[in-house]
Design a protein around this motif. Sequence first.
Motif, short mmCIF file in Angstrom:
data_model
loop_
_atom_site.label_atom_id
_atom_site.label_comp_id
_atom_site.label_asym_id
_atom_site.label_seq_id
_atom_site.Cartn_x
_atom_site.Cartn_y
_atom_site.Cartn_z
N GLY A 48 43.77 -45.37 17.93
CA GLY A 48 44.41 -46.29 17.29
C GLY A 48 45.71 -46.80 18.01
O GLY A 48 45.95 -46.87 19.16
N ALA A 49 46.72 -47.23 17.21
CA ALA A 49 47.89 -47.57 17.64
C ALA A 49 48.80 -46.77 18.21
O ALA A 49 48.84 -45.57 18.02
N PHE A 50 49.74 -47.31 19.14
CA PHE A 50 50.79 -46.47 19.85
C PHE A 50 51.77 -46.06 18.61
O PHE A 50 51.92 -46.72 17.60
N PHE A 51 52.18 -44.50 18.57
CA PHE A 51 52.61 -44.25 17.39
C PHE A 51 54.10 -43.67 17.55
O PHE A 51 54.95 -43.99 17.02
N TYR B 147 49.51 -41.45 20.34
CA TYR B 147 48.74 -42.68 19.67
C TYR B 147 48.00 -41.85 18.55
O TYR B 147 47.58 -41.02 18.49
N TYR C 134 51.88 -47.16 9.01
CA TYR C 134 52.42 -46.33 10.02
C TYR C 134 53.19 -47.24 10.71
O TYR C 134 53.14 -48.48 11.27
N VAL D 200 56.39 -47.38 14.50
CA VAL D 200 56.52 -46.86 15.82
C VAL D 200 57.64 -46.08 15.82
O VAL D 200 58.84 -46.51 15.42
#
Length: 181
Positions: free
Chosen positions: A103-106, A121, A173, A175
């Motif tokens: 998934g997305a960069f977290f 991520y 969510y 960053v």
Amino acid sequence: MHRHTIQHCRSCGTAVEYRVPDDGDTRERAVCPACGTIHYVNPLLVVGTVPYLGDRVLLCKRAIEPRHGKWTLPAGFMEMGETMVQGAARETAEEAGAEVEMGAFFSAMSIPRVGQVHVFYLARLLSDRFDPGQESLEARLFAEDEVPWDELAFTTVRETLKCFFADHRRGQYGVHDVDIA
């Protein structure tokens, strides 16, 4: 801080000297007096995932030092020739034996005192079956109230999990950029 970690030139083998290079640099570096090579010491990049299934996250119990027997998110040093996403997925497969959809960069956690940056991520688990590798004693899913908070291996894992569960409760969510003193 990481002064004098390089003793000899990697190009020619001559003993280095520590000084500010004449090229306009402002930091003391290992400089070879024979061939002029300037050696840089830069932070290492640790890449990993927050593998989740619904409201639970997958943690691995470490089978190696440092922090043997403590719980962590699957993560490790990025290798040459791979992207951050590829490294995070590789570490998740190696440590947890988990199938994930990346998934997305977290989160990015900077730890200047040890010269590392930890990047995580989001990774949606495709199954609740795991096959931990050599670096893990076990891999298990935890809801927020089940996480062994006092048995977590690293501050970066604790902070990333706190961000994950807060975002999960919000239903969105973000960053996260955190400096660990």
